[in-house]
Scaffold this motif. Structure first.
Motif, PDB file in Angstrom:
ATOM      1  N   GLY A  58      30.955 -16.146  -1.735  1.00 25.37           N
ATOM      2  CA  GLY A  58      30.830 -15.086  -2.724  1.00 25.37           C
ATOM      3  C   GLY A  58      32.110 -14.877  -3.508  1.00 25.37           C
ATOM      4  N   TYR A  59      33.249 -14.956  -2.840  1.00 21.47           N
ATOM      5  CA  TYR A  59      34.548 -14.817  -3.504  1.00 21.47           C
ATOM      6  C   TYR A  59      34.755 -15.937  -4.529  1.00 21.47           C
ATOM      7  CZ  TYR A  59      39.661 -14.684  -3.931  1.00 21.47           C
ATOM      8  OH  TYR A  59      40.946 -14.638  -4.404  1.00 21.47           O
ATOM      9  N   TYR A  60      34.416 -17.160  -4.154  1.00 22.92           N
ATOM     10  CA  TYR A  60      34.590 -18.302  -5.062  1.00 22.92           C
ATOM     11  C   TYR A  60      33.712 -18.137  -6.301  1.00 22.92           C
ATOM     12  CZ  TYR A  60      34.323 -23.107  -6.761  1.00 22.92           C
ATOM     13  OH  TYR A  60      34.346 -24.222  -7.563  1.00 22.92           O
ATOM     14  N   ILE A  61      32.455 -17.753  -6.088  1.00 27.16           N
ATOM     15  CA  ILE A  61      31.546 -17.598  -7.230  1.00 27.16           C
ATOM     16  C   ILE A  61      31.996 -16.457  -8.134  1.00 27.16           C
ATOM     17  CG2 ILE A  61      29.165 -17.058  -7.894  1.00 27.16           C
ATOM     18  CD1 ILE A  61      28.257 -18.364  -5.295  1.00 27.16           C
ATOM     19  N   PHE A  62      32.406 -15.350  -7.534  1.00 26.79           N
ATOM     20  CA  PHE A  62      32.798 -14.184  -8.312  1.00 26.79           C
ATOM     21  C   PHE A  62      34.077 -14.449  -9.101  1.00 26.79           C
ATOM     22  CE2 PHE A  62      34.771  -9.891  -8.611  1.00 26.79           C
ATOM     23  CZ  PHE A  62      33.808  -9.300  -9.407  1.00 26.79           C
ATOM     24  N   MET A  63      35.028 -15.178  -8.525  1.00 34.65           N
ATOM     25  CA  MET A  63      36.292 -15.439  -9.220  1.00 34.65           C
ATOM     26  C   MET A  63      36.108 -16.404 -10.396  1.00 34.65           C
ATOM     27  SD  MET A  63      38.657 -13.601  -7.829  1.00 34.65           S
ATOM     28  CE  MET A  63      40.193 -14.386  -8.312  1.00 34.65           C
ATOM     29  N   ARG A  64      35.121 -17.266 -10.332  1.00 32.80           N
ATOM     30  CA  ARG A  64      34.922 -18.244 -11.397  1.00 32.80           C
ATOM     31  C   ARG A  64      33.913 -17.800 -12.449  1.00 32.80           C
ATOM     32  NH1 ARG A  64      36.703 -23.384 -10.667  1.00 32.80           N
ATOM     33  NH2 ARG A  64      35.033 -24.159 -12.008  1.00 32.80           N
ATOM     34  N   ARG A  65      33.241 -16.688 -12.188  1.00 30.08           N
ATOM     35  CA  ARG A  65      32.204 -16.241 -13.116  1.00 30.08           C
ATOM     36  C   ARG A  65      32.836 -15.466 -14.277  1.00 30.08           C
ATOM     37  NH1 ARG A  65      26.810 -13.950 -10.758  1.00 30.08           N
ATOM     38  NH2 ARG A  65      26.636 -16.207 -10.469  1.00 30.08           N
ATOM     39  N   GLU A  66      32.321 -15.726 -15.461  1.00 24.64           N
ATOM     40  CA  GLU A  66      32.774 -15.002 -16.639  1.00 24.64           C
ATOM     41  C   GLU A  66      32.012 -13.679 -16.760  1.00 24.64           C
ATOM     42  OE1 GLU A  66      33.253 -15.676 -21.482  1.00 24.64           O
ATOM     43  OE2 GLU A  66      32.311 -17.201 -20.221  1.00 24.64           O
ATOM     44  N   ILE A  67      32.762 -12.609 -16.951  1.00 24.91           N
ATOM     45  CA  ILE A  67      32.171 -11.278 -17.057  1.00 24.91           C
ATOM     46  C   ILE A  67      32.139 -10.860 -18.506  1.00 24.91           C
ATOM     47  CG2 ILE A  67      32.375  -8.863 -16.365  1.00 24.91           C
ATOM     48  CD1 ILE A  67      33.779  -9.788 -13.849  1.00 24.91           C
TER      49      ILE A  67
END
Length: 336
Positions: A325-334
């Protein structure tokens, strides 16, 4: 939800007084804790767990005299452990209830941790503040664990205090250690389902979808996984009626190994061994191994060594879910 913006004054480099107490991380933790405590879903689950605990304690106190007086039971000397294990056929003990209610508690407090923030438009405003993404995700995890830890510790203190007032028997140090480790494993068990629900809230756009997915995973491992394992093993392996005793032992060991993929099985094995000191093995035992064994409770250290693989499995599962979850959240554009 984070409805208030973080104060920029609290994170200025020159503001050293109370900088740690008012850092963005702890501000988010405090706000998340307040939101959880005021939410109806937490209140409902809190009341459900407390009522279940009180009902289990009532039944245990009713059977306590009979359980302690049973000298054939090696665990009859552990009065406070009997409060958590002595029960009637009409109601299971509290740790069995907790294996069902713990996942619901973790899922309900984490299934909308990120996607609800994004759908409400508060995530983009929060990221505009001097807040790191890892602080946001970690604060949501830590705040929930603080609430769960406070709840479980309060229930255990209530149990110890009630047992002391009713019986007047002093608690042994080994009992206290076993109960404290039981609480820690219960918190870890809830933490796994919390990290899984947070992962689903990051990967799925709608909160309802992440909630249903998490509940579906919980139901699969709790209800259907054991049935599926038994069907597959019986289909692949030969009929147990034509096997020797050693082959049957390996047959059962294979089934137990496959069942321990389930987090609920790991939690049940760990808590049963800690709360029942006479449990010497979590796998099948042959007659040769039982020869000469005297029924007696194990020391705390040996019981802890037996359940160490189960505890390690829960820790590893929690870390893996949170790391993904941390990896996905850090790489996702908000975006707004």
């Amino acid at each position: 939800m984070l409805s208030k913006s973080l104060s920029l004054e609290s994170v200025k480099p020159g503001n050293t007084a109370g900088h740690k107490a008012h850092s963005p991380f702890w501000v988010i933790v405090s706000k998340e804790m307040a939101d959880h405590i005021r939410s109806w879903r937490f209140i409902v689950l809190f009341l459900l767990i407390v009522l279940t605990f009180l009902a289990s304690m009532y039944v245990s106190l009713g059977n306590l005299k009979q359980a302690v007086g049973n000298t054939t039971d090696p665990d009859h000397i552990f009065l406070y452990l009997k409060l958590l294990t002595a029960t009637q056929n009409s109601m299971p003990p509290f740790h069995v209830f907790l294996s069902f209610l713990g996942p619901l508690l973790g899922i309900s407090l984490g299934f909308d941790a990120v996607n609800a923030e994004k759908n409400n438009g508060t995530l983009i405003r929060l990221m505009a503040q001097p807040v790191y993404r890892d602080n946001l995700l970690l604060a949501k995890f830590v705040s929930t664990l603080i609430i769960v830890s406070t709840l479980f510790i309060a229930l255990v203190l209530l149990m110890i205090g009630g047992g002391l007032l009713i019986t007047g028997v002093r608690m042994e140090p080994q009992e206290l250690l076993r109960i404290l480790v039981f609480v820690a494993i219960s918190i870890l068990y809830v933490g796994f389902w919390l990290s899984l629900s947070i992962l689903l809230s990051i990967g799925l756009k709608q909160a309802a979808t992440s909630a249903l997915t998490a509940i579906g995973i919980w139901l699969f491992f709790t209800v259907f996984y054991q049935v599926l394992v038994n069907l597959v093993v019986r289909t692949v392996l030969p009929d147990p009626d034509f096997l020797s005793s050693q082959q049957i032992a390996r047959y059962n060991e294979l089934i137990l190994t496959l069942l321990r993929v389930s987090p609920s099985q790991l939690y049940t094995d760990a808590t049963t061994t800690l709360l029942m000191p006479s449990v010497r093995s979590l796998g099948p035992v042959t007659m040769e191994q039982m020869a000469g064994a005297i029924p007696a409770p194990l020391p705390f250290r040996e019981s802890l060594m037996i359940v160490w693989p189960q505890v390690s499995g829960l820790v590893a599962s929690t870390v893996v879910c949170f790391a993904i979850g941390y990896y996905i959240f850090m790489r996702r554009e908000i975006r707004s």
